[in-house]
Design a protein around this motif. Structure first.
Motif, short mmCIF file in Angstrom:
data_model
loop_
_atom_site.label_atom_id
_atom_site.label_comp_id
_atom_site.label_asym_id
_atom_site.label_seq_id
_atom_site.Cartn_x
_atom_site.Cartn_y
_atom_site.Cartn_z
N PRO A 208 0.33 -1.22 0.09
CA PRO A 208 -0.07 -0.10 -0.13
C PRO A 208 0.84 0.89 -0.11
CG PRO A 208 0.31 -0.97 2.10
CD PRO A 208 0.54 -2.30 1.25
N ASN B 281 -5.99 -11.15 5.67
CA ASN B 281 -6.37 -9.22 5.95
C ASN B 281 -4.86 -8.42 5.98
OD1 ASN B 281 -4.64 -9.85 8.09
ND2 ASN B 281 -5.70 -11.24 9.14
N PHE B 282 -5.16 -7.73 5.99
CA PHE B 282 -5.05 -6.41 5.66
C PHE B 282 -2.84 -6.46 6.59
CE2 PHE B 282 -2.54 -2.11 6.54
CZ PHE B 282 -2.34 -2.11 5.35
N TRP C 111 -0.48 -8.14 4.36
CA TRP C 111 0.59 -7.10 3.63
C TRP C 111 1.54 -6.58 4.69
CZ3 TRP C 111 -3.41 -9.49 1.87
CH2 TRP C 111 -3.39 -9.34 0.49
#
Length: 244
Positions: free
Chosen positions: A12, A140-141, A144
């Motif tokens: 991200p 899930n995030f 990352w």
């Protein structure tokens, strides 16, 4: 025809923020911009799934690996790759001063799903499940974040996740193949007459297709179900009339 199935995962963007809702982030507050974290790829019809990441390789070498595969491919299958994967990869090529790979055709299965069907959701996970091919691995995030923090255990999960996406991609591609209207023509890569969509020689003559000025023999593939017509036409009788 060499068909490459490809999927990437990216980091991200990270930035300093004052709030959590409806805030425009100026570039001055950007800490780091998104980049490719890893990729998984597979040649259609082969069993091996290739994978590389910034955890296994230097970033430039990882990107070079994608470039080499794309350079070999006649066509690349992806899911929303026309808008995400391919432009993201091209940005990385540019930043690392790689020249463009050899020209290739793109087969974006998200576009096929949107144009040809009306699924409740067009996400790969949903479409694959409705077609009976299973689902994406749950994540899930935090995965990352952990990968960006060089967590080896997290990277094993990410690799499995990325590879599973490519497996689902291939299954969905094989199932939708007969519905793809602009599929690269296998006849351009074969010395024998074959189905344009899947390369099968199991073609059944099924009547004719008529344009304003010509008649074409029509065929249906008995492997993928797609329809095709002969390239050579029969002209309409000389006394026929056409619109002006």
């Amino acid at each position: 025809m060499k068909i490459l199935l490809l999927d990437i995962e990216t980091s991200p963007n990270t930035a300093y923020v004052w709030g959590l809702w409806n805030e425009n982030i100026p570039l001055a507050r950007l800490i780091d911009s998104s980049q490719v974290l890893c990729w998984a790829a597979k040649w259609h019809g082969e069993s091996k799934i290739m994978f590389d990441s910034i955890h296994k390789s230097k970033h430039k070498n990882m990107i070079k690996g994608i470039h080499s595969l794309m350079d070999e491919a006649d066509a690349i299958v992806h899911y929303n790759g026309s808008r995400f994967d391919i432009p993201t990869i091209n940005k990385e090529f540019l930043l690392h001063k790689f020249s463009p790979p050899a020209p290739y055709k793109q087969i974006d299965l998200l576009q096929v799903a949107r144009k040809q069907f009306r699924f409740t959701s067009n996400k790969l996970d949903y479409v694959a499940q409705k077609l009976g091919f299973g689902n994406k691995n749950e994540t899930n995030f935090q995965l990352w974040v952990d990968c960006m923090n060089k967590d080896s255990a997290a990277w094993k999960i990410m690799e499995a996740y990325n590879k599973q996406d490519v497996l689902l991609l291939e299954k969905v591609y094989d199932h939708l193949k007969g519905w793809i209207k602009s599929h690269p023509n296998h006849n351009a890569y074969s010395s024998k007459v074959c189905c344009p969509n899947c390369g099968s020689s199991k073609l059944q003559s099924r009547g004719t297709q008529r344009s304003r000025t010509a008649i074409y023999q029509r065929f249906q593939c008995q492997s993928c179900g797609s329809w095709a017509r002969s390239a050579k036409s029969e002209k309409l009788p000389k006394d026929s009339l056409v619109n002006i």
